[in-house]
Design a protein around this motif. Structure first.
Motif, PDB file in Angstrom:
ATOM      1  N   THR A 161       0.840  -1.201   0.000  1.00 19.09           N
ATOM      2  CA  THR A 161       0.000   0.000   0.000  1.00 19.09           C
ATOM      3  C   THR A 161       0.874   1.250   0.000  1.00 19.09           C
ATOM      4  O   THR A 161       0.595   2.220  -0.718  1.00 19.09           O
ATOM      5  CB  THR A 161      -0.954  -0.004   1.211  1.00 19.09           C
ATOM      6  OG1 THR A 161      -1.804  -1.143   1.108  1.00 19.09           O
ATOM      7  CG2 THR A 161      -1.786   1.261   1.275  1.00 19.09           C
ATOM      8  N   VAL A 162       1.943   1.237   0.786  1.00 19.42           N
ATOM      9  CA  VAL A 162       2.865   2.380   0.818  1.00 19.42           C
ATOM     10  C   VAL A 162       3.466   2.595  -0.569  1.00 19.42           C
ATOM     11  O   VAL A 162       3.518   3.719  -1.076  1.00 19.42           O
ATOM     12  CB  VAL A 162       3.972   2.168   1.879  1.00 19.42           C
ATOM     13  CG1 VAL A 162       5.051   3.247   1.765  1.00 19.42           C
ATOM     14  CG2 VAL A 162       3.377   2.146   3.277  1.00 19.42           C
ATOM     15  N   VAL A 163       3.880   1.514  -1.215  1.00 21.70           N
ATOM     16  CA  VAL A 163       4.464   1.624  -2.560  1.00 21.70           C
ATOM     17  C   VAL A 163       3.417   2.158  -3.540  1.00 21.70           C
ATOM     18  O   VAL A 163       3.725   3.001  -4.391  1.00 21.70           O
ATOM     19  CB  VAL A 163       5.017   0.255  -3.017  1.00 21.70           C
ATOM     20  CG1 VAL A 163       5.399   0.276  -4.482  1.00 21.70           C
ATOM     21  CG2 VAL A 163       6.204  -0.149  -2.151  1.00 21.70           C
ATOM     22  N   ARG A 164       2.167   1.688  -3.411  1.00 23.21           N
ATOM     23  CA  ARG A 164       1.098   2.167  -4.302  1.00 23.21           C
ATOM     24  C   ARG A 164       0.875   3.666  -4.097  1.00 23.21           C
ATOM     25  O   ARG A 164       0.717   4.418  -5.073  1.00 23.21           O
ATOM     26  CB  ARG A 164      -0.199   1.399  -4.025  1.00 23.21           C
ATOM     27  CG  ARG A 164      -1.292   1.715  -5.028  1.00 23.21           C
ATOM     28  CD  ARG A 164      -2.552   0.880  -4.816  1.00 23.21           C
ATOM     29  NE  ARG A 164      -2.290  -0.542  -4.736  1.00 23.21           N
ATOM     30  CZ  ARG A 164      -2.488  -1.287  -3.638  1.00 23.21           C
ATOM     31  NH1 ARG A 164      -2.949  -0.752  -2.546  1.00 23.21           N
ATOM     32  NH2 ARG A 164      -2.231  -2.574  -3.649  1.00 23.21           N
ATOM     33  N   ILE A 165       0.864   4.124  -2.862  1.00 23.40           N
ATOM     34  CA  ILE A 165       0.683   5.557  -2.577  1.00 23.40           C
ATOM     35  C   ILE A 165       1.845   6.351  -3.178  1.00 23.40           C
ATOM     36  O   ILE A 165       1.654   7.418  -3.763  1.00 23.40           O
ATOM     37  CB  ILE A 165       0.562   5.806  -1.059  1.00 23.40           C
ATOM     38  CG1 ILE A 165      -0.760   5.221  -0.540  1.00 23.40           C
ATOM     39  CG2 ILE A 165       0.681   7.295  -0.730  1.00 23.40           C
ATOM     40  CD1 ILE A 165      -0.874   5.182   0.971  1.00 23.40           C
ATOM     41  N   GLN A 166       3.035   5.792  -3.084  1.00 23.09           N
ATOM     42  CA  GLN A 166       4.227   6.465  -3.606  1.00 23.09           C
ATOM     43  C   GLN A 166       4.220   6.524  -5.137  1.00 23.09           C
ATOM     44  O   GLN A 166       4.510   7.560  -5.721  1.00 23.09           O
ATOM     45  CB  GLN A 166       5.472   5.721  -3.120  1.00 23.09           C
ATOM     46  CG  GLN A 166       6.786   6.313  -3.593  1.00 23.09           C
ATOM     47  CD  GLN A 166       7.981   5.489  -3.129  1.00 23.09           C
ATOM     48  OE1 GLN A 166       7.854   4.319  -2.796  1.00 23.09           O
ATOM     49  NE2 GLN A 166       9.140   6.116  -3.106  1.00 23.09           N
ATOM     50  N   GLN A 167       3.858   5.432  -5.778  1.00 25.58           N
ATOM     51  CA  GLN A 167       4.010   5.332  -7.229  1.00 25.58           C
ATOM     52  C   GLN A 167       2.786   5.784  -8.020  1.00 25.58           C
ATOM     53  O   GLN A 167       2.919   6.166  -9.176  1.00 25.58           O
ATOM     54  CB  GLN A 167       4.343   3.892  -7.618  1.00 25.58           C
ATOM     55  CG  GLN A 167       5.709   3.467  -7.140  1.00 25.58           C
ATOM     56  CD  GLN A 167       6.010   2.013  -7.509  1.00 25.58           C
ATOM     57  OE1 GLN A 167       5.147   1.280  -7.952  1.00 25.58           O
ATOM     58  NE2 GLN A 167       7.266   1.611  -7.312  1.00 25.58           N
ATOM     59  N   ASP A 168       1.596   5.691  -7.440  1.00 22.00           N
ATOM     60  CA  ASP A 168       0.380   5.963  -8.212  1.00 22.00           C
ATOM     61  C   ASP A 168      -0.553   6.887  -7.440  1.00 22.00           C
ATOM     62  O   ASP A 168      -1.670   6.535  -7.099  1.00 22.00           O
ATOM     63  CB  ASP A 168      -0.311   4.639  -8.548  1.00 22.00           C
ATOM     64  CG  ASP A 168      -1.292   4.780  -9.700  1.00 22.00           C
ATOM     65  OD1 ASP A 168      -1.456   5.904 -10.212  1.00 22.00           O
ATOM     66  OD2 ASP A 168      -1.903   3.765 -10.064  1.00 22.00           O
ATOM     67  N   SER A 169      -0.074   8.088  -7.215  1.00 27.68           N
ATOM     68  CA  SER A 169      -0.820   9.034  -6.395  1.00 27.68           C
ATOM     69  C   SER A 169      -2.148   9.437  -7.021  1.00 27.68           C
ATOM     70  O   SER A 169      -3.121   9.691  -6.318  1.00 27.68           O
ATOM     71  CB  SER A 169       0.090  10.220  -6.096  1.00 27.68           C
ATOM     72  OG  SER A 169      -0.419  11.429  -6.482  1.00 27.68           O
ATOM     73  N   GLY A 170      -2.247   9.444  -8.341  1.00 26.92           N
ATOM     74  CA  GLY A 170      -3.503   9.791  -9.014  1.00 26.92           C
ATOM     75  C   GLY A 170      -4.601   8.780  -8.711  1.00 26.92           C
ATOM     76  O   GLY A 170      -5.737   9.155  -8.397  1.00 26.92           O
ATOM     77  N   THR A 171      -4.282   7.504  -8.786  1.00 31.35           N
ATOM     78  CA  THR A 171      -5.258   6.460  -8.490  1.00 31.35           C
ATOM     79  C   THR A 171      -5.664   6.502  -7.023  1.00 31.35           C
ATOM     80  O   THR A 171      -6.831   6.307  -6.684  1.00 31.35           O
ATOM     81  CB  THR A 171      -4.674   5.069  -8.846  1.00 31.35           C
ATOM     82  OG1 THR A 171      -4.322   5.064 -10.227  1.00 31.35           O
ATOM     83  CG2 THR A 171      -5.670   3.961  -8.577  1.00 31.35           C
ATOM     84  N   VAL A 172      -4.698   6.775  -6.154  1.00 25.89           N
ATOM     85  CA  VAL A 172      -4.984   6.886  -4.720  1.00 25.89           C
ATOM     86  C   VAL A 172      -5.971   8.019  -4.486  1.00 25.89           C
ATOM     87  O   VAL A 172      -6.969   7.851  -3.757  1.00 25.89           O
ATOM     88  CB  VAL A 172      -3.672   7.108  -3.922  1.00 25.89           C
ATOM     89  CG1 VAL A 172      -3.970   7.503  -2.489  1.00 25.89           C
ATOM     90  CG2 VAL A 172      -2.805   5.853  -3.978  1.00 25.89           C
TER      91      VAL A 172
END
Length: 181
Positions: A161-172
């Motif tokens: 989840t941390v990596v997703r927040i870091q890499q794909d802020s638009g989707t978040v």
């Protein structure tokens, strides 16, 4: 001795009875003269071939199979070829019905999901495992140069989840907006 085997873990649509843990136990336990009671034959599987194979295995092995819903009894006691043909035809019909029902359910489910996706008010996607405050905390810790594992531990989020927040802020951000978070 009566014993109840319940199979909750694996789907009869995806896995044959013999591939499921309780299904394997069922095959291992039953011997000639035993009675297997099932709610309906479709509880043995959702594919035509699986139900027919299971029933052939049990009937040829001398196991009596009884259904609760239809109050039917299937066994290998008869030697009359006509009665055997009727028994096998009934098993085939019930197995085909089980597969048809599983297919119809799958199609209806897919149609429902597609319809819900067409109306964004009805389908917001999967609910995020994070809240706005957690996202802001992750971003702050990232700016401080901390790694994903340390941030995950500090925020109690998964590393992914941390990596997703870091890499794909638009989707978040889209997910948070859709869920009103």
């Amino acid at each position: 001795m009566d014993e109840v085997l319940a199979d909750y873990g694996a789907s009869g649509v995806k896995f044959r009875l013999a591939e499921r843990p309780e299904g394997r136990r069922l095959f291992d336990k039953h011997r000639s003269g035993d009675t297997l009671v099932v709610r309906r034959l479709d509880r043995l599987g959702r594919s035509y071939q699986d139900v027919v194979d299971c029933m052939r295995h049990f009937v040829r092995g001398g196991v009596i199979v009884r259904t609760v819903i239809n109050n039917m009894t299937f066994d290998g006691a008869t030697t009359d070829p006509v009665q055997q043909a009727v028994r096998d035809a009934m098993i085939a019909f019930l197995a085909a019905t089980a597969q048809a029902q599983a297919e119809a359910t799958k199609i209806a489910q897919q149609a429902g999901i597609a319809a819900a996706k067409d109306d964004p008010r009805k389908y917001a996607g999967r609910k995020p495992s994070y809240r706005r405050a957690a996202v802001e905390a992750v971003r702050g810790l990232l700016l401080q140069g901390q790694g994903a594992s340390a941030i995950a531990k500090a925020t109690r989020l998964s590393r992914q989840t941390v990596v997703r927040i870091q890499q794909d802020s638009g989707t978040v951000e889209q997910a948070l907006a859709r869920w009103g978070m």
